[in-house]
Design a protein around this motif. Structure first.
Motif: not given
Length: 73
Positions: A39-61
């Motif tokens: 249940g992590q948010s894209e923003l939280d996950y991005a913070g863990e990886l040190g990347i942007s939230q849009p990058a996480v969203h793009k990977r998720k899609v």
């Protein structure tokens, strides 16, 4: 009786999903685990990886499209 059939079908769908997830790379599996099972948010996950939230969203899609393709086969 119908409930038993529904349970069997649900179990088969769940197994197919787990098999499709196991075909993903380790990094993609970690993203699926974090976003959908923990249940992590894209923003939280991005913070863990040190990347942007849009990058996480793009990977998720991309991952969801890949899973859909795997499940259709």
């Amino acid at each position: 009786f119908m409930d038993e059939i529904k349970d069997v079908i649900a179990g088969l769908k769940k197994e197919a999903l787990y098999q499709a997830i196991s075909a993903l790379s380790a990094a993609d599996q970690a993203l699926v685990q974090g976003l959908f099972f923990e249940g992590q948010s894209e923003l939280d996950y991005a913070g863990e990886l040190g990347i942007s939230q849009p990058a996480v969203h793009k990977r998720k899609v991309r991952i969801l499209k890949q899973l859909k393709k795997l499940l259709e086969n």
